[in-house]
Design a protein around this motif. Structure first.
Motif, PDB file in Angstrom:
ATOM      1  N   ALA A  37      -6.376   3.097   2.287  1.00 12.08           N
ATOM      2  CA  ALA A  37      -5.683   2.188   1.630  1.00 12.08           C
ATOM      3  C   ALA A  37      -4.907   1.234   2.509  1.00 12.08           C
ATOM      4  CB  ALA A  37      -4.349   2.645   0.839  1.00 12.08           C
ATOM      5  N   GLU A  82       0.753  -1.297   0.057  1.00 17.59           N
ATOM      6  CA  GLU A  82       0.012  -0.038   0.121  1.00 17.59           C
ATOM      7  C   GLU A  82       0.886   1.192   0.203  1.00 17.59           C
ATOM      8  OE1 GLU A  82      -2.856  -0.303  -0.763  1.00 17.59           O
ATOM      9  OE2 GLU A  82      -4.120  -1.606   0.622  1.00 17.59           O
ATOM     10  N   TRP A 117      -8.919  -0.024  -2.675  1.00 17.30           N
ATOM     11  CA  TRP A 117      -8.947   1.278  -1.642  1.00 17.30           C
ATOM     12  C   TRP A 117     -10.495   1.712  -1.591  1.00 17.30           C
ATOM     13  CZ3 TRP A 117      -4.751   4.687  -4.667  1.00 17.30           C
ATOM     14  CH2 TRP A 117      -3.346   4.272  -4.346  1.00 17.30           C
TER      15      TRP A 117
END
Length: 480
Positions: free
Chosen positions: A100, A61, A224
């Motif tokens: 995220a 991420e 996300w």
């Protein structure tokens, strides 16, 4: 008034807001981010998402968010709430631009937040302690303690499963994350828990007493999350971003970086390595630390290479003429100026100098961490053969600066169809690929064992009571 009337009013208001913004030139969500120069992102500390490595912040991420921020020309402000539940709460209330955090897309979550296109798929897996009998079905969990993290997709899954398995029950923990529960499982403090498959793939090797029983879900997308407010500008840009990095294979390269080496070692290899950390490493650790410091290396990377070479033994040699802890050749010893390859101090210092030399030889356009993996491959097979593989990669329209692409071409150096087209010809090109992947695994394990403030273990040790509720291959390095 009816629910239909209120829904109609809400939709009309939203449409008017969008019309007002577009008609009178008010900035969109994306334009505000660019104007402010900052992208605010919710995430969590986890091997699958965001964590501190020895050199820098890391995680899938983390890398994805930074790539997206570079695309926008802004910096990133990472926000790490105390719990996973806090992440979901904050994104639904528009407290950040993006969440995220390895968030699973579920039906319930889609009602309160917007998900981008997925970038990974996982299954949820039941884990059990190795001292227990492996369960084959949910009904076998009745006599043990099953613990799950509050407000995760795992709770949604087990709530659904309970409809067909009424005796199913679990404890809900609102303090720990999944890593913390896996830590407790490994310690024998609980009997079962659940993990996403990508998470257990990364950390299974650190927990010798944790085993996978079976999948409890179908394939689930990871994406996300954005709030449902404002407009589509950021949402659309994120989706374009993921489309682009899938098309140019950047996403594949990132997934390879974090996952390709995680299953190289079997349970026997892990157990043997942990035993050797206790019984052999202490007598050499200071030598690895000193040699690494003099050559600007992480001593654990150097130690991982030494383990791959000799399992941290001095009295070893091979038919190819290499010997000592770092299995150094006579030519390499002459190059780095050591005269006794059987001497652990000299062998480790010589190996460290040779690795540094290999790193400096790598083309400057190759960035980390690929640069290190290329150098280790060259340490094993030689810089010339590595360059041959890079040329083959370029000829086959791959990226010669990415380990993911080059490691696919190195094994071709065994085949006459390909090696006759290269400058140096035949090489056992599959061996440096396995060599690098093994070392990456040993390196990860050494980091795990030597980090004093491991956030996952610290989290688990701070636990509060839960709330009751319904064979690595042996490979010589002939070039050393």
């Amino acid at each position: 008034m009816s629910k239909r009337f209120y829904a109609l009013i809400s939709l009309t208001s939203l449409a008017l807001l969008i019309f007002y913004n577009s008609s009178f030139g008010l900035p969109t969500h994306l334009e505000k981010i660019k104007a402010n120069g900052v992208l605010r992102v919710l995430t969590r500390i986890d091997p699958t998402t965001y964590y501190q490595s020895p050199e820098r912040l890391n995680g899938l991420e983390y890398d994805l968010v930074n790539l997206f921020a570079q695309r926008l020309g802004v910096t990133v402000e990472f926000i790490v709430p105390a719990t996973f539940d806090d992440i979901l709460w904050q994104i639904t209330r528009n407290k950040a631009d993006i969440a995220a955090a390895g968030i699973t897309v579920t039906e319930q979550r889609q009602k309160i937040m917007r998900f981008t296109q997925p970038y990974q798929e996982i299954t949820e897996q039941l884990l059990y302690h190795a001292s227990n009998k492996k369960p084959k079905q949910l009904s076998e969990l009745d006599d043990g303690i099953l613990e799950l993290v509050k407000n995760t997709s795992h709770i949604e899954t087990f709530t659904r499963l309970k409809k067909t398995a009424p005796s199913l029950s679990w404890l809900t923990n609102d303090e720990l994350d999944s890593n913390g529960l896996i830590y407790l499982l490994n310690a024998g403090l609980i009997d079962y828990t659940v993990s996403d498959s990508n998470q257990i793939e990364l950390i299974h090797r650190f927990y010798p007493h944790v085993e996978i029983a079976f999948d409890v879900s179908e394939l689930l997308p990871i994406a996300w999350a954005l709030s449902q407010g404002e407009d589509d500008s950021l949402y659309d840009e994120v989706n374009r971003f993921f489309s682009d990095i899938k098309h140019d294979h950047t996403l594949d390269q990132l997934l390879d970086r974090y996952y390709s080496h995680t299953n190289r070692l079997n349970d026997f290899d892990h157990c043997k390595f942990r035993e050797h950390i206790r019984s052999r490493l202490p007598q050499y650790q200071a030598l690895f630390e000193k040699a690494a410091a003099q050559n600007q290396l992480d001593w654990r990377l150097l130690a991982a290479i030494g383990y791959q070479e000799s399992h941290w033994q001095t009295d070893v040699s091979s038919g190819t003429g290499v010997k000592g802890v770092m299995m150094v050749t006579q030519d390499t010893a002459d190059l780095v100026g050591i005269d006794n390859r059987d001497n652990a101090k000299q062998s480790i210092m010589g190996g460290s100098q040779f690795l540094k030399h290999r790193i400096e030889q790598i083309a400057p356009e190759i960035a980390e961490p690929d640069r290190t993996w290329f150098a280790i491959a060259a340490y094993n097979v030689g810089a010339g053969h590595l360059e041959d593989a890079r040329i083959l990669t370029l000829q086959q329209k791959g990226n010669p600066n990415k380990w993911l692409d080059v490691k696919k071409r190195l094994p071709l150096l065994r085949e006459e169809k390909w090696f006759k087209k290269t400058k140096l010809g035949f090489a056992r090109g599959d061996e440096p690929v396995l060599y690098v992947e093994n070392i990456r695994s040993y390196y990860d394990l050494l980091i795990w064992h030597t980090e004093a403030n491991n956030p996952m273990q610290k989290n688990a040790m701070d636990e509060k009571p839960a709330i009751p509720q319904n064979n690595a291959l042996a490979i010589d390095s002939p070039l050393l």
